[in-house]
Scaffold this active site. Structure first.
Site, PDB file in Angstrom:
ATOM      1  N   ASP A 169      64.725 116.636  80.912  1.00  0.00           N
ATOM      2  CA  ASP A 169      64.023 115.386  80.610  1.00  0.00           C
ATOM      3  C   ASP A 169      62.515 115.579  80.576  1.00  0.00           C
ATOM      4  O   ASP A 169      61.889 115.793  81.611  1.00  0.00           O
ATOM      5  CB  ASP A 169      64.401 114.350  81.667  1.00  0.00           C
TER       6      ASP A 169
ATOM      7  N   ASP B  75      60.101 112.036  74.486  1.00  0.00           N
ATOM      8  CA  ASP B  75      60.921 111.922  75.693  1.00  0.00           C
ATOM      9  C   ASP B  75      62.370 112.300  75.410  1.00  0.00           C
ATOM     10  O   ASP B  75      63.132 111.517  74.847  1.00  0.00           O
ATOM     11  CB  ASP B  75      60.838 110.489  76.217  1.00  0.00           C
TER      12      ASP B  75
END
EC number: 3.4.23.-
Length: 513
Positions: free
Chosen positions: A108, A294
């Site tokens: 992430d 992201d």
């Protein structure tokens, strides 16, 4: 919803999968970590099943958002609160300890901590996920400091520990991580991952923990301070993609990357220009917007005014807002007249007494009140909602006036947009048979236009006559000076190979191969 927990328990029977993750260090000095892709189907599309209380968590996080951050300054509770990892599609494998204990994690770029479940955690979820057993690792070192991270679907809490972390063929020595004693929520039991490995900056790490990536660089484990993502969006192929640590793989992209500097150290954040629908500017980001690359966000999130315009263009069905139509009916003509008289757009809503400020708050700060079922319970909430609708109406009308539309057409268009207003953090459905007629949606980054075709921003769930099509766009509102903000998740990164250059503090995008 009353049956949510029972649904989650039932769904877990369908969602157990095994992962065959491939990782290698080649003779070019790059570390490759293969990703497994989970195909979306009606059983694992959990984002639409997130309880309303999770939306309340998000709203609370937005209210706490730190608007004063500059390069090198940020807040732990910022974008991390957006995340609903339960509908993520891409996972990889790491190992912790000596001998190594394997875990499936989300890589992430929108957070910075590493966490896995602790052996000491006893819950239903434990039967479906790997747990770290410190007693079985000879390289374990105790820390014990408590830690907690708030996500869109709950919170992870536990304590810090140290151990060796293996990523591919590389071993990061004495890496600090969180042993989670509380999982994000009951719905975690049906998730496909055991933990999360953050690739953001240390500035947003809970407890100021040193991220895994920092230690990779510090310990000389990678060739260059660069990593890159290739996400395979081909639904017919099992291979999910690849993360390359230490550089880029030329086979993953075509042409050259367009690089933009990181403007907010903490997230991989950069400046972005306007958004276009079928080549027509929306005008919302004329004054500039921010964006974050992201990998931990499945969809593409942006300001409600633009998402609503996109929903209208693609025929997505959102939440009908009577409050929105009420503002248009009562004040629409006045707003248009003020715009035509060249009044300051930022001050129009305060001039007609729908906002109690003169343009300093910024569009959509109170948008949660617009679609909140409980907005009418207090005059403050109602006023905030009316103010937010007014702000959006100004933006929409400006866009239509630039296109020389008639007054009647503009009012009708704004009313149509009211019907397309999305739920907070919710998804919108579209007609699968209309994909060929849907527009291209484009983003301006570094002076270059990055297009997304309908087949790239529409997610197909299921097969055959029961197939559903879901818009890859979702609403997310952050006020100035930090916003307006876009979150370019997997929908964007699947189309464009993305480079995260830690050494030069920049983000690069090129057409994925």
């Amino acid at each position: 919803m009353a049956s949510y927990h029972s649904k989650a328990a039932f769904l877990c029977l369908f969602l157990l999968v095994s992962f065959n993750i491939v990782s290698s260090a080649s003779n070019d000095g790059l570390l490759r970590v293969g990703l497994k892709k989970i195909k979306l189907d009606p059983e694992n599309r959990l984002a639409a099943r997130v309880e309303s209380k999770d939306a309340e968590i998000l709203k609370a996080a937005f209210r706490k958002y730190n608007p004063k951050g500059n390069l090198g300054e940020s807040s732990d509770t910022d974008i991390v609160a957006l995340k609903n990892y339960l509908d993520a599609q891409y996972y990889g494998e790491i190992a912790i300890g000596t001998p190594p204990q394997k875990f499936t994690v989300i890589f992430d770029t929108g957070s910075s901590n590493l966490w896995v479940l602790c052996e000491c955690l006893f819950s239903v979820a434990c039967h479906f996920h790997a747990r770290y057993k410190s007693s079985r690792s000879s390289s374990y070192k105790k820390n014990g400091t408590s830690a907690s991270i708030r996500y869109g679907t709950g919170a992870v809490s536990g304590f810090f520990s140290y151990d060796n972390v293996k990523v591919g063929d590389l071993v990061v020595k004495e890496q600090v991580f969180i042993e989670a004693t509380r999982e994000p929520s009951l719905t975690f039991l049906v998730a496909k991952f055991d933990g999360l490995l953050g690739l953001g900056f240390q500035e947003i790490a809970v407890g100021n923990a040193v991220p895994v990536w920092y230690n990779m660089v510090e310990q000389g484990l990678v060739k260059e301070p660069v990593f890159s993502f290739w996400l395979n969006r081909n639904v017919e192929e099992e291979e999910g993609g690849e993360i390359v640590f230490g550089g880029v793989d030329p086979k993953h992209y075509r042409g050259k990357h367009t690089y933009v500097p990181v403007t907010q150290k903490g997230y991989w954040q950069f400046d972005m220009g306007d958004v276009l629908i079928d080549g027509e500017p929306t005008g919302f980001c004329d004054g500039g917007c921010s964006a974050i690359a992201d990998s931990g966000t499945s969809l593409l999130a942006g300001p409600t005014p633009v998402i609503t315009m996109i929903n209208h263009a693609i025929g997505a069905k959102g939440v009908v807002s009577q409050q929105c139509k009420a503002v248009v009916a009562q004040y629409g003509q006045t707003i248009m007249d003020l715009l035509l008289s060249e009044a300051d757009p930022k001050k129009i809503c305060s001039q007609i007494n729908l906002c109690t400020f003169d343009g300093t708050r910024g569009v959509s700060m109170g948008i949660e009140s617009v679609v909140d079922e409980n907005a009418g319970k207090s005059s403050d909430s109602l006023h905030d909602g009316m103010c937010s609708v007014c702000e959006m109406t100004v933006v929409w009308m400006q866009n239509q006036l630039r296109q020389n539309q008639t007054k009647e057409r503009i009012i009708n268009y704004i009313n149509e947009l009211c019907d397309r207003m999305p739920s907070p953090m919710g998804q919108s459905a579209v007609d699968c048979g209309q994909l060929s007629s849907m527009p291209t949606v484009s983003f301006t980054i570094g002076g270059k236009i990055f297009d997304l075709a309908p087949e790239e921003y529409i997610l197909k769930v299921g097969e055959g006559p029961v197939a559903q099509c879901i818009s890859g766009f979702t609403a997310f509102d952050i006020p100035p000076p930090r916003g307006p903000l876009w979150i370019l998740g997997d929908v964007f990164m699947g189309r464009y190979h993305t480079v995260f250059d830690f050494g030069k503090l920049r983000v690069g995008s090129a057409e994925a191969a």
